[in-house]
Design a protein around this motif. Structure first.
Motif, PDB file in Angstrom:
ATOM      1  N   GLY A  47      41.419  23.427  43.841  1.00 40.96           N
ATOM      2  CA  GLY A  47      41.149  24.117  45.101  1.00 40.96           C
ATOM      3  C   GLY A  47      41.769  25.494  45.139  1.00 40.96           C
ATOM      4  O   GLY A  47      41.132  26.480  45.530  1.00 40.96           O
ATOM      5  N   GLN A  48      43.025  25.573  44.708  1.00 39.90           N
ATOM      6  CA  GLN A  48      43.716  26.861  44.681  1.00 39.90           C
ATOM      7  C   GLN A  48      43.058  27.820  43.694  1.00 39.90           C
ATOM      8  O   GLN A  48      42.984  29.025  43.929  1.00 39.90           O
ATOM      9  N   GLN A  49      42.573  27.271  42.590  1.00 38.55           N
ATOM     10  CA  GLN A  49      41.913  28.106  41.581  1.00 38.55           C
ATOM     11  C   GLN A  49      40.634  28.720  42.159  1.00 38.55           C
ATOM     12  O   GLN A  49      40.331  29.899  41.917  1.00 38.55           O
ATOM     13  N   VAL A  50      39.877  27.931  42.904  1.00 38.45           N
ATOM     14  CA  VAL A  50      38.638  28.434  43.512  1.00 38.45           C
ATOM     15  C   VAL A  50      38.963  29.532  44.519  1.00 38.45           C
ATOM     16  O   VAL A  50      38.296  30.577  44.560  1.00 38.45           O
ATOM     17  N   ILE A  51      40.008  29.324  45.328  1.00 37.50           N
ATOM     18  CA  ILE A  51      40.400  30.329  46.316  1.00 37.50           C
ATOM     19  C   ILE A  51      40.810  31.633  45.629  1.00 37.50           C
ATOM     20  O   ILE A  51      40.476  32.722  46.086  1.00 37.50           O
ATOM     21  N   LYS A  52      41.528  31.503  44.514  1.00 42.22           N
ATOM     22  CA  LYS A  52      41.936  32.709  43.771  1.00 42.22           C
ATOM     23  C   LYS A  52      40.715  33.462  43.241  1.00 42.22           C
ATOM     24  O   LYS A  52      40.661  34.701  43.262  1.00 42.22           O
ATOM     25  N   ILE A  53      39.727  32.709  42.766  1.00 43.07           N
ATOM     26  CA  ILE A  53      38.494  33.342  42.258  1.00 43.07           C
ATOM     27  C   ILE A  53      37.796  34.099  43.387  1.00 43.07           C
ATOM     28  O   ILE A  53      37.353  35.233  43.207  1.00 43.07           O
ATOM     29  N   VAL A  54      37.708  33.461  44.562  1.00 47.52           N
ATOM     30  CA  VAL A  54      37.087  34.113  45.715  1.00 47.52           C
ATOM     31  C   VAL A  54      37.872  35.372  46.084  1.00 47.52           C
ATOM     32  O   VAL A  54      37.290  36.428  46.349  1.00 47.52           O
ATOM     33  N   HIS A  55      39.194  35.254  46.088  1.00 50.76           N
ATOM     34  CA  HIS A  55      40.041  36.399  46.412  1.00 50.76           C
ATOM     35  C   HIS A  55      39.785  37.563  45.456  1.00 50.76           C
ATOM     36  O   HIS A  55      39.604  38.712  45.880  1.00 50.76           O
ATOM     37  N   ASP A  56      39.776  37.272  44.177  1.00 57.10           N
ATOM     38  CA  ASP A  56      39.575  38.330  43.174  1.00 57.10           C
ATOM     39  C   ASP A  56      38.217  39.001  43.325  1.00 57.10           C
ATOM     40  O   ASP A  56      38.085  40.225  43.163  1.00 57.10           O
ATOM     41  N   HIS A  57      37.195  38.210  43.642  1.00 61.78           N
ATOM     42  CA  HIS A  57      35.857  38.785  43.813  1.00 61.78           C
ATOM     43  C   HIS A  57      35.766  39.594  45.107  1.00 61.78           C
ATOM     44  O   HIS A  57      35.033  40.601  45.159  1.00 61.78           O
ATOM     45  N   LEU A  58      36.487  39.175  46.144  1.00 62.06           N
ATOM     46  CA  LEU A  58      36.515  39.957  47.383  1.00 62.06           C
ATOM     47  C   LEU A  58      37.181  41.310  47.141  1.00 62.06           C
ATOM     48  O   LEU A  58      36.723  42.342  47.639  1.00 62.06           O
ATOM     49  N   VAL A  59      38.271  41.306  46.390  1.00 66.76           N
ATOM     50  CA  VAL A  59      38.961  42.555  46.069  1.00 66.76           C
ATOM     51  C   VAL A  59      38.011  43.498  45.328  1.00 66.76           C
ATOM     52  O   VAL A  59      37.913  44.689  45.632  1.00 66.76           O
ATOM     53  N   LYS A  60      37.294  42.948  44.353  1.00 66.92           N
ATOM     54  CA  LYS A  60      36.330  43.740  43.586  1.00 66.92           C
ATOM     55  C   LYS A  60      35.230  44.270  44.492  1.00 66.92           C
ATOM     56  O   LYS A  60      34.824  45.437  44.394  1.00 66.92           O
ATOM     57  N   LEU A  61      34.737  43.409  45.386  1.00 68.72           N
ATOM     58  CA  LEU A  61      33.677  43.789  46.313  1.00 68.72           C
ATOM     59  C   LEU A  61      34.125  44.935  47.222  1.00 68.72           C
ATOM     60  O   LEU A  61      33.349  45.851  47.539  1.00 68.72           O
ATOM     61  N   LEU A  62      35.394  44.907  47.629  1.00 74.41           N
ATOM     62  CA  LEU A  62      35.935  45.910  48.539  1.00 74.41           C
ATOM     63  C   LEU A  62      36.305  47.221  47.844  1.00 74.41           C
ATOM     64  O   LEU A  62      36.753  48.167  48.495  1.00 74.41           O
ATOM     65  N   GLY A  63      36.155  47.264  46.529  1.00 74.14           N
ATOM     66  CA  GLY A  63      36.407  48.513  45.815  1.00 74.14           C
ATOM     67  C   GLY A  63      37.484  48.455  44.763  1.00 74.14           C
ATOM     68  O   GLY A  63      37.780  49.463  44.121  1.00 74.14           O
ATOM     69  N   GLY A  64      38.117  47.288  44.598  1.00 70.51           N
ATOM     70  CA  GLY A  64      39.118  47.152  43.540  1.00 70.51           C
ATOM     71  C   GLY A  64      40.500  47.598  43.951  1.00 70.51           C
ATOM     72  O   GLY A  64      41.292  46.821  44.474  1.00 70.51           O
ATOM     73  N   GLU A  65      40.808  48.843  43.763  1.00 68.86           N
ATOM     74  CA  GLU A  65      42.117  49.385  44.107  1.00 68.86           C
ATOM     75  C   GLU A  65      41.970  50.451  45.192  1.00 68.86           C
ATOM     76  O   GLU A  65      40.912  51.050  45.355  1.00 68.86           O
TER      77      GLU A  65
END
Length: 452
Positions: A71-89
């Motif tokens: 479950g935590q792994q899936v949440i981390k994947i979603v988090h990483d993709h949201l960061v990328k979607l929002l522009g990365g850095e």
């Protein structure tokens, strides 16, 4: 911002987080729910399709489903993709150029472009230590140039004197000359907007930029317009070489679709976000921090930054010493409430503290919001000096007088006093508690209403 989306996603992922194992069907079911949540948040359909496809592909991988905490792994994947979607850095402004660095502010009427120009000027002045000069080329909207001049006076940033017969091209050249003569580091040009995108507006900005080349061309877009903001950004990007986007009224958009779609659809980074009408409601857009807020993980870094900006160091030391000694007064409680308001209010702070964002519904139902905080400050202000130091003297008649003076009820006065007693008790236990436990207990006592 993102309240609705954050609540939906938190509920979805709470169902995954506490499960010892996940199947591929479990992940696909959760992703279908995430897809609906994103669409309801007004995220652009192509963006939703791409991110759900990518997340699902990664989340159903063997290394995830067979991990100890899937479950935590899936949440981390979603988090990483949201960061990328929002522009990365976070994307910083390009200020490494021969001064004055020219920044053009473009956008439609009503998006808050002039106010945002002033907010950016104050940010550059106070956070970056830059000297700034401003000019408005908007000769079409009544009092547009006067509005920028008023902002300039308020934040102590010089603006180009207004001449009635000036044309936009003359204004931008004169402003650049004055900015250079005054030794300004940055020259901000507030250009004219329209009610809708048209060729005349684009041609005018192009002619200005050709005469006085800009290092940054920033689009001001209203987050409350959702997909319209994304469409506006797309059109501007097609006609101008935008270097960044500033989303205004972020605090009024509970969905967040514009922010989530903007970078992906336009390929142009969101560099800043604006909140409210006050000139200090302006901050750098950090994709990782925003992703944390969306997933209910809080944003402690931003909270600390806001605290550092609003709390006087000497005052904080004095209050800390009083608290450590077990001393707590109604004046100290009032000071804390006022600091919280200056940091964006209760709702804003709750979203920044890990785990507390999900309590907002409970608080709202219980009547705990920024209006309640304002009432509590008014109640304390209606007390005499003696009553603030010795609240035990507050009998029935005094409470009636305080309620009348603050525009509240005796019940609300009693509720405040109950919270004060709870906080006073907590302060006396401070030495026995760790810093984290102390903070969480303090927040609970401050925000959660006790029995009436």
């Amino acid at each position: 911002m993102f309240e609705n989306l954050s609540q939906r996603l938190t509920k979805i992922f709470d169902g995954l987080r506490h499960r010892g194992s996940l199947s591929e069907d479990d992940v696909r079911t959760a992703m279908r729910e995430v897809r609906v949540a994103l669409l309801e948040a007004d995220v652009a359909l192509p963006v939703v399709k791409d991110i759900i496809k990518d997340i699902t592909t990664e989340a159903i991988g063997k290394e995830v489903l067979e991990s100890i905490t899937p479950g935590q792994q899936v949440i981390k994947i979603v988090h990483d993709h949201l960061v990328k979607l929002l522009g990365g850095e976070a994307q910083a402004l390009t200020l490494q150029a021969t001064p004055p660095v020219v920044i053009y502010m473009v956008g439609l009427q009503g998006a808050g472009k002039t106010t945002t120009a002033a907010k950016l000027a104050l940010y550059l002045k106070e956070k970056q230590g830059k000297s700034v000069y401003m000019a408005s080329t908007d000769i079409y909207r009544p009092a547009a140039r006067e509005q920028l001049a008023q902002w300039g006076t308020q934040i102590d940033v010089p603006t180009l004197p207004i001449e009635a017969a000036s044309k936009p091209l003359d204004i931008v050249k004169a402003g650049y000359k004055e900015a250079k003569l005054s030794g300004a580091d940055v020259y901000i040009v507030d250009t004219a907007g329209r009610l809708h995108i048209d060729q005349d507006m684009m041609d005018e900005v192009k002619s200005l930029e050709k005469a006085v080349p800009g290092t940054e061309i920033l689009l001001t877009a209203d987050a409350l317009t959702g997909q319209d903001a994304v469409n506006v950004a797309t059109h501007f990007q097609e006609h101008l070489k935008l270097t960044g986007i500033i989303l205004t009224r972020m605090d009024g958009d509970s969905r967040g679709g514009a922010a989530l779609s903007m970078a992906s659809v336009t390929g142009c980074p969101v560099k800043f976000s604006g909140t409210g009408e006050t000139v200090d409601g302006f901050e750098v857009f950090h994709p990782d921090r925003v992703a944390n807020r969306i997933l209910g993980m809080g944003d402690v870094v931003t909270l600390v930054e806001k605290a550092a900006a609003s709390i006087d160091e000497e005052e904080a030391k004095k209050m800390a010493q009083q608290m450590q000694s077990g001393t707590f007064t109604l004046d100290m409680m009032k000071a804390q409430l006022e600091k919280m308001s200056s940091m964006g209010g209760l709702g804003s702070m709750m979203n920044l503290i890990p785990g507390l964002g999900k309590m907002q519904d409970q608080l709202s139902q219980a009547g705990v919001d920024d209006k309640m905080v304002a009432k509590q400050i008014a109640i304390i202000c209606s007390m005499t000096k003696k009553e603030k130091v010795y609240p035990k003297v507050l009998n029935g008649s005094r409470k009636k007088r305080i309620a009348a003076g603050s525009g509240t009820s005796v019940m609300e006065v009693n509720r405040l006093l109950k919270q004060f007693r709870d906080m006073e008790t907590m302060m006396k236990r401070m030495k026995k508690m760790g810093k984290k436990g102390m903070m969480m207990q303090h927040l609970k006592d401050l925000f959660m209403p006790g029995p009436k």
